[in-house]
Design a protein around this motif. Sequence first.
Motif, PDB file in Angstrom:
ATOM      1  N   ALA A  81     -60.083 -23.893  10.665  1.00 44.78           N
ATOM      2  CA  ALA A  81     -61.071 -24.973  10.645  1.00 44.78           C
ATOM      3  C   ALA A  81     -61.412 -25.413  12.066  1.00 44.78           C
ATOM      4  CB  ALA A  81     -60.549 -26.159   9.836  1.00 44.78           C
ATOM      5  N   GLU A  82     -60.411 -25.445  12.943  1.00 43.31           N
ATOM      6  CA  GLU A  82     -60.654 -25.785  14.351  1.00 43.31           C
ATOM      7  C   GLU A  82     -61.580 -24.757  14.994  1.00 43.31           C
ATOM      8  OE1 GLU A  82     -58.145 -26.424  18.539  1.00 43.31           O
ATOM      9  OE2 GLU A  82     -57.123 -25.907  16.673  1.00 43.31           O
ATOM     10  N   ASP A  83     -61.337 -23.471  14.732  1.00 42.66           N
ATOM     11  CA  ASP A  83     -62.200 -22.417  15.267  1.00 42.66           C
ATOM     12  C   ASP A  83     -63.628 -22.565  14.748  1.00 42.66           C
ATOM     13  OD1 ASP A  83     -60.021 -21.394  16.572  1.00 42.66           O
ATOM     14  OD2 ASP A  83     -59.577 -19.867  15.045  1.00 42.66           O
ATOM     15  N   LEU A  84     -63.752 -22.921  13.455  1.00 44.67           N
ATOM     16  CA  LEU A  84     -65.087 -23.107  12.877  1.00 44.67           C
ATOM     17  C   LEU A  84     -65.821 -24.248  13.572  1.00 44.67           C
ATOM     18  CD1 LEU A  84     -67.251 -22.614  10.707  1.00 44.67           C
ATOM     19  CD2 LEU A  84     -65.992 -24.168   9.209  1.00 44.67           C
ATOM     20  N   GLN A  85     -65.152 -25.390  13.781  1.00 49.71           N
ATOM     21  CA  GLN A  85     -65.797 -26.517  14.444  1.00 49.71           C
ATOM     22  C   GLN A  85     -66.198 -26.170  15.873  1.00 49.71           C
ATOM     23  OE1 GLN A  85     -62.816 -29.644  13.656  1.00 49.71           O
ATOM     24  NE2 GLN A  85     -64.329 -30.664  12.362  1.00 49.71           N
ATOM     25  N   GLU A  86     -65.364 -25.403  16.568  1.00 53.93           N
ATOM     26  CA  GLU A  86     -65.723 -24.981  17.924  1.00 53.93           C
ATOM     27  C   GLU A  86     -66.955 -24.064  17.906  1.00 53.93           C
ATOM     28  OE1 GLU A  86     -62.234 -23.209  19.547  1.00 53.93           O
ATOM     29  OE2 GLU A  86     -61.203 -25.123  19.882  1.00 53.93           O
ATOM     30  N   THR A  87     -67.030 -23.205  16.893  1.00 51.89           N
ATOM     31  CA  THR A  87     -68.196 -22.329  16.759  1.00 51.89           C
ATOM     32  C   THR A  87     -69.461 -23.136  16.494  1.00 51.89           C
ATOM     33  OG1 THR A  87     -66.823 -20.531  15.890  1.00 51.89           O
ATOM     34  CG2 THR A  87     -69.176 -20.416  15.439  1.00 51.89           C
ATOM     35  N   LEU A  88     -69.357 -24.127  15.607  1.00 50.05           N
ATOM     36  CA  LEU A  88     -70.512 -24.981  15.303  1.00 50.05           C
ATOM     37  C   LEU A  88     -70.947 -25.756  16.546  1.00 50.05           C
ATOM     38  CD1 LEU A  88     -69.506 -26.405  11.796  1.00 50.05           C
ATOM     39  CD2 LEU A  88     -70.975 -24.468  12.324  1.00 50.05           C
ATOM     40  N   GLN A  89     -69.977 -26.207  17.364  1.00 49.57           N
ATOM     41  CA  GLN A  89     -70.326 -26.923  18.584  1.00 49.57           C
ATOM     42  C   GLN A  89     -71.046 -25.996  19.560  1.00 49.57           C
ATOM     43  OE1 GLN A  89     -69.796 -30.374  19.282  1.00 49.57           O
ATOM     44  NE2 GLN A  89     -71.324 -29.706  20.756  1.00 49.57           N
ATOM     45  N   ARG A  90     -70.637 -24.723  19.599  1.00 48.71           N
ATOM     46  CA  ARG A  90     -71.325 -23.770  20.479  1.00 48.71           C
ATOM     47  C   ARG A  90     -72.758 -23.541  20.008  1.00 48.71           C
ATOM     48  NH1 ARG A  90     -66.167 -21.197  20.737  1.00 48.71           N
ATOM     49  NH2 ARG A  90     -66.686 -19.796  19.015  1.00 48.71           N
ATOM     50  N   VAL A  91     -72.950 -23.518  18.682  1.00 46.56           N
ATOM     51  CA  VAL A  91     -74.307 -23.384  18.147  1.00 46.56           C
ATOM     52  C   VAL A  91     -75.167 -24.570  18.583  1.00 46.56           C
ATOM     53  CG1 VAL A  91     -75.698 -23.335  16.034  1.00 46.56           C
ATOM     54  CG2 VAL A  91     -73.589 -21.989  16.169  1.00 46.56           C
ATOM     55  N   LEU A  92     -74.598 -25.781  18.486  1.00 45.55           N
ATOM     56  CA  LEU A  92     -75.311 -26.983  18.931  1.00 45.55           C
ATOM     57  C   LEU A  92     -75.630 -26.917  20.422  1.00 45.55           C
ATOM     58  CD1 LEU A  92     -73.443 -29.849  17.024  1.00 45.55           C
ATOM     59  CD2 LEU A  92     -75.843 -29.244  16.786  1.00 45.55           C
ATOM     60  N   ASP A  93     -74.638 -26.496  21.223  1.00 49.25           N
ATOM     61  CA  ASP A  93     -74.840 -26.419  22.671  1.00 49.25           C
ATOM     62  C   ASP A  93     -75.932 -25.410  23.011  1.00 49.25           C
ATOM     63  OD1 ASP A  93     -72.838 -28.262  22.961  1.00 49.25           O
ATOM     64  OD2 ASP A  93     -71.275 -26.809  23.457  1.00 49.25           O
ATOM     65  N   ARG A  94     -75.942 -24.275  22.303  1.00 48.35           N
ATOM     66  CA  ARG A  94     -76.957 -23.267  22.582  1.00 48.35           C
ATOM     67  C   ARG A  94     -78.357 -23.794  22.262  1.00 48.35           C
ATOM     68  NH1 ARG A  94     -75.202 -19.632  19.549  1.00 48.35           N
ATOM     69  NH2 ARG A  94     -76.663 -19.737  17.823  1.00 48.35           N
ATOM     70  N   ARG A  95     -78.470 -24.502  21.138  1.00 45.76           N
ATOM     71  CA  ARG A  95     -79.782 -25.076  20.793  1.00 45.76           C
ATOM     72  C   ARG A  95     -80.218 -26.094  21.843  1.00 45.76           C
ATOM     73  NH1 ARG A  95     -79.684 -26.133  14.210  1.00 45.76           N
ATOM     74  NH2 ARG A  95     -79.164 -23.991  13.574  1.00 45.76           N
ATOM     75  N   GLU A  96     -79.247 -26.867  22.357  1.00 42.63           N
ATOM     76  CA  GLU A  96     -79.572 -27.862  23.371  1.00 42.63           C
ATOM     77  C   GLU A  96     -79.999 -27.193  24.678  1.00 42.63           C
ATOM     78  OE1 GLU A  96     -80.631 -31.184  24.912  1.00 42.63           O
ATOM     79  OE2 GLU A  96     -79.901 -31.053  22.860  1.00 42.63           O
ATOM     80  N   GLU A  97     -79.328 -26.106  25.041  1.00 45.84           N
ATOM     81  CA  GLU A  97     -79.717 -25.374  26.249  1.00 45.84           C
ATOM     82  C   GLU A  97     -81.128 -24.817  26.115  1.00 45.84           C
ATOM     83  OE1 GLU A  97     -76.738 -22.426  26.752  1.00 45.84           O
ATOM     84  OE2 GLU A  97     -75.172 -23.829  27.379  1.00 45.84           O
ATOM     85  N   GLU A  98     -81.452 -24.314  24.921  1.00 45.23           N
ATOM     86  CA  GLU A  98     -82.801 -23.799  24.689  1.00 45.23           C
ATOM     87  C   GLU A  98     -83.834 -24.914  24.812  1.00 45.23           C
ATOM     88  OE1 GLU A  98     -82.498 -22.093  20.844  1.00 45.23           O
ATOM     89  OE2 GLU A  98     -81.441 -20.281  21.529  1.00 45.23           O
ATOM     90  N   ARG A  99     -83.490 -26.108  24.303  1.00 49.10           N
ATOM     91  CA  ARG A  99     -84.414 -27.231  24.393  1.00 49.10           C
ATOM     92  C   ARG A  99     -84.600 -27.674  25.845  1.00 49.10           C
ATOM     93  NH1 ARG A  99     -83.063 -29.849  20.170  1.00 49.10           N
ATOM     94  NH2 ARG A  99     -81.195 -30.784  21.011  1.00 49.10           N
TER      95      ARG A  99
END
Length: 318
Positions: free
Chosen positions: A157-175
């Motif tokens: 579950a910790e790995d999943l949350q870290e993956t989701l945070q990376r998805v959020l960070d990538r979207r923010e970098e694109e923005r």
Amino acid sequence: MTDKRPCKVCNFTRQKSYGLVVPSLDELKAKGCEFLGFSPSAPVTVVLEDDGTIVEDQAYFLCLPLNTKFMLLHEEETWSPLRRMDGGTAWMARDSVLLETDAVDASTAEAPWLDLAQQLKQDLASIILMSEADLQMLVDAPRPELAFALGFQEKKAEDLQETLQRVLDRREEERQSKELLQLYLKAADKEDRQLEEPSQGGAGDVDVPDGMEVDSASGFMSRTLMVLKGKTSPETRLSTEDLQMVVSRGVEAMEQVLGWDRTKTSALLQACKAELTKRLEQIQAVQSIRSNTLMDSSQQSSEKSAEQGIKTAAQGSN
């Protein structure tokens, strides 16, 4: 002797369903356990599949319509409604969430991320279709409870949350990259217009996004206030103009706007200053590259003109 009644029985995931003909509620439990692969000694609860009504009375059982569908539940299993998925084109069964008895009643109201967790449990690829708000809700979910809802070990579950945070960070970098490009194009267009119309130079128009209201008390756009009060890195979600406005206000003014204490407000302003500095450095770097490009182009033009003048002078002397 009581006449036998046709009915249907399923497990709590609705993935197994069987037709039975039984004379009584006890017989329904016995045969249902046998068909669904339950232990004969395991205690089960019979509920109506469509609304979760508990069926414990033989007389009530006999009053139900023929072919009624029942669901058999173990002690830790709870009934959940059939969910409509895929825009209403298909009905899919969803696993019930196994919760402690004292947490069942308030689970839906207190943990809105549970539905999102069930989507992930059904199909991890659904991450792609989730909004940023949904992803943030899963990232902020209590890790032990999220692991329990997904049937994961806590480390997974910790790995999943870290993956989701990376998805959020990538979207923010694109923005941010998109905003930086828009700023560059806007500055380049303004510079070109000034070169074309030097006599009409003046203050530029201030762009106000359509449909965005300004809070009269604070002077901020309503969207800006919502972003500032967000949980994760709000400074990265603001435009450069908004960052400049926040930084220029100072700690005391922003305390009143946000309703926060001094420590929390100071931390936000420091983060905004750092983000603003980083963006200004990026803009300066882009402008420097453009200036060098224009300088090289101008130098090449001058050299070409000088060369042409020399050729003209040589032809004249001949």
